[in-house]
Design a protein around this motif. Structure first.
Motif, short mmCIF file in Angstrom:
data_model
loop_
_atom_site.label_atom_id
_atom_site.label_comp_id
_atom_site.label_asym_id
_atom_site.label_seq_id
_atom_site.Cartn_x
_atom_site.Cartn_y
_atom_site.Cartn_z
N GLY A 158 0.48 -1.00 0.25
CA GLY A 158 0.16 -0.41 -0.01
C GLY A 158 0.73 1.33 0.00
N ILE A 159 1.88 1.39 0.41
CA ILE A 159 3.42 2.42 0.20
C ILE A 159 4.18 1.71 -0.76
CG2 ILE A 159 4.69 3.46 1.13
CD1 ILE A 159 1.67 3.86 2.59
N GLU A 160 4.01 3.49 -1.72
CA GLU A 160 5.51 3.34 -2.51
C GLU A 160 6.69 3.22 -1.96
OE1 GLU A 160 4.94 5.73 -5.59
OE2 GLU A 160 3.12 4.40 -6.76
N VAL A 161 7.83 2.51 -1.58
CA VAL A 161 9.01 2.20 -1.15
C VAL A 161 10.05 2.72 -1.86
CG1 VAL A 161 10.35 1.82 0.58
CG2 VAL A 161 7.95 1.54 0.62
N HIS A 162 11.09 3.53 -2.06
CA HIS A 162 12.36 3.32 -2.83
C HIS A 162 13.87 3.40 -2.47
CE1 HIS A 162 9.01 5.89 -4.63
NE2 HIS A 162 8.90 5.18 -5.71
N GLY A 163 14.26 2.31 -2.53
CA GLY A 163 15.35 2.48 -1.50
C GLY A 163 16.03 1.55 -1.91
N LYS A 164 17.88 1.49 -1.42
CA LYS A 164 18.96 1.26 -2.31
C LYS A 164 20.01 0.08 -0.47
CE LYS A 164 21.83 -0.74 -4.67
NZ LYS A 164 22.38 -1.60 -4.18
N THR A 165 20.30 -0.95 -1.04
CA THR A 165 20.77 -1.05 -0.09
C THR A 165 22.49 -1.06 0.34
OG1 THR A 165 21.32 -3.67 -0.95
CG2 THR A 165 19.56 -3.24 0.50
#
Length: 592
Positions: free
Chosen positions: A522-529
């Protein structure tokens, strides 16, 4: 021979002049006393007949954005003996010292000596200070038997959640000689005053400090107490309202505490203006240990207090989170074709030296897959194609190697890594350096707050805001003394569509690749490890992200760093997920 008369005309003239001068001096003096310096002399006269037992005013509160109390005050008491104008009997003083000794744990004879001294001089004397309410209650009962006892209620600092937000709140301590010499005279400090030593407590000391009150006593010309005149409670200090989201801070602290090592940092920002929503540095400390009651068991510090704030002072390689910078450099120079594929055999060679990938990814690795799977080989090749100077230029656009400007002392600036930096230091740049730079290793260093600002800048597509943690300062009577205005430090201008491409790639990382542990339905999450190499032990874990509700602009940016966490995917991404869930939780249904 005639004798000159004693009262000659010239002598009379001189005497008249002297008389006029004397009269003028007396007149000027009377005018000064009656009108010009009347207030000063009145005050001096008043002080000659009064004595003040000072009462510490309640310090201003520090509050979270939702009004939750982060730092407040609670009652503390001072016990005084106010001798009567006539001396008390020996039996009275012995009985009083015996009863007081039971509750204070002090030597009876020592107390008796103090009481006799006070009784002989007629002057008020402090028997105990900073007493807890529990002990004060016992003395309240004694007051009905001993009229000379007086309990003066004061205030002491109190942190209701202990170590919660400790590095940002700071702690209190006794004023030192340096501060005393630089103090603001209008704030009525005394030599034993408690002042802020770090964090918000120090930065906003002049606002948080109230105006002390006290017990006004009438004394005779020898300073002996005659009666109580007035009990003044003073004026409370101003309240500091922070930008901290209490629940987000709580989730961040619990996340680091329950991580693989319990060490690290979290910074969460609002990418729309730079407001700090959470700041964690672990290990932490309980600031209550610096302001104990005098009658409670003291905490023995067996180790030094971890004042070092990892969030703004910890310097670490950004690792694979930096691949976004390499990608931006490729898109800006036109040397990155997002559909062009390469093959990852798990390693590449440069000048006879082997550079490994964390995994053999095989053929058909394009930009989207390279970013999602964090393929080092793909970015080794991209970095070589783009060139180190262009990657260094993009670092500078995003203000790497510079302080974020947050209003906290001791912030580190990090370290830029690139050929021009090397040239200024009169050292060489090699091909292997370009490969290390491409994947965020080598001499490049960032703080967690710099990582959070980077994530926020990607989220809002180019605005670099100065992070701030205080929303407003409000006086005890409700007047807004200060209100923070967001400060735009600079603007990153890129080719049209570049930010959108990076955003799409980072969303793919979370949706079905290395960052999936941060996914929230339900949430747009943009990320990088990121996994930062550490020559002194286990590698460190990074995760940087920004998020938004579908169809809305990003309103949360977060950087999570787990020291010795071994990797960002397993150690840092799950913490970010809990932070994101908490931030949006009130409006989410069936969040998994």
């Amino acid at each position: 021979m005639k004798t000159k008369p004693f009262f000659s005309l010239s002598r009379l003239k001189h005497l008249l002049i002297l008389a006029y001068l004397a009269a003028a001096v007396i007149a000027i003096r009377l005018i000064d006393i009656q009108f010009i310096s009347h207030g000063r002399y009145t005050q001096a006269a008043e002080q000659n007949r009064t004595q003040i037992l000072y009462r510490t005013a309640p310090r201003g509160r520090i509050l979270a954005s939702g009004g939750e109390l982060l730092a407040g005050s609670r009652p503390a008491f001072s016990l005084y003996y106010l001798p009567a104008f006539e001396q008390n009997s020996q039996d009275y003083l012995e009985s009083l010292s015996s009863d007081i000794a039971k509750y204070l744990g002090e030597d009876k004879e020592k107390l008796l000596k103090l009481l006799k001294k006070a009784d002989k001089s007629g002057k008020a004397i402090a028997l105990a200070q900073n007493i807890s309410p529990k002990t004060a209650f016992s003395f309240a009962e004694l007051q009905s038997y001993y009229s000379g006892l007086y309990l003066l209620e004061e205030s002491k600092r109190y942190y209701p959640s202990g170590a919660f937000l400790a590095h940002l709140l700071g702690y209190m301590g006794t004023m030192d000689d340096k501060f005393w010499s630089l103090r603001d005279d209008s704030l009525d400090y005394r030599l034993n005053s408690k002042i802020g030593k770090s964090g918000i407590e120090k930065r906003y000391e002049s606002d948080l400090k109230g105006r002390d009150g006290g017990l006004l006593l009438e004394v005779d010309y020898m300073g002996r107490v005659k009666k109580k005149i007035k009990d003044n409670y003073g004026r409370a200090g101003a309240d500091v309202y922070t930008t901290i989201n209490y629940e987000v801070q709580k989730a961040a602290e619990e996340g680091i505490k329950n991580s693989i090592t319990g060490r690290g940092a979290v910074v969460a920002l609002d990418p729309r203006n730079g407001a700090v929503l959470a700041m964690v540095s672990a290990p932490d400390f309980d600031p209550n240990i610096f302001v104990p009651f005098s009658d409670e068991e003291r905490t023995i510090l067996k180790r030094s207090i971890p004042e070092y704030n990892l969030a703004i002072q910890g310097l670490y390689p950004p690792a694979s989170t930096f691949k976004s910078i390499t990608a931006i450099a490729g898109l800006e120079t036109g040397r990155l074709n997002v559909e062009e594929e390469t093959t990852c055999d798990g390693k590449v060679y440069m000048n006879g030296r082997e550079f490994k990938c964390w995994k053999k990814h095989g053929p058909h690795i394009d930009f989207w897959e390279g970013m999602a799977q964090s393929c080092d080989v793909y970015f080794y090749e991209l970095g070589s194609k783009v060139g180190a100077s262009h990657i260094e230029r993009i670092q500078r656009l995003f203000r790497f190697g510079r302080q974020t400007g947050i209003d906290l002392p001791g912030e580190k600036s990090g370290n830029i890594y690139g050929p021009s930096k090397r040239a200024r230091n009169k050292t060489y740049w090699f091909g292997g350096d370009t490969l290390n730079l491409s994947i965020g290793q080598g001499e490049l260093l960032l703080t967690p707050i710099q990582m959070a600002v980077f994530a926020a800048t990607l989220a809002n597509k180019g605005n670099i805001w100065r992070p701030y943690y205080v929303d407003k300062v409000v006086s005890a009577d409700g007047e807004v003394l200060f209100k923070t205005e967001p400060d735009l430090l600079s603007r990153v201008e890129l080719k049209p569509g570049v930010f959108d491409i990076i955003s799409k790639a980072l969303k793919g990382v979370v949706d079905n690749a290395t960052g999936r542990a941060a996914k929230v339905e339900g949430i747009e999450v943009h990320g990088k490890t990121g996994t930062a190499q550490n020559p002194h032990g286990d590698d460190h874990g990074w995760f940087m992200a920004f998020s938004n509700r579908p169809g809305e602009d990003p309103d949360l940016a977060v950087a999570v760093f787990v020291e010795f966490g071994k990797g960002g995917a397993g150690a840092a991404a799950p913490i970010a997920r809990e932070i994101i869930k908490t931030y949006y939780g009130a409006g989410l249904k069936n969040v998994k």
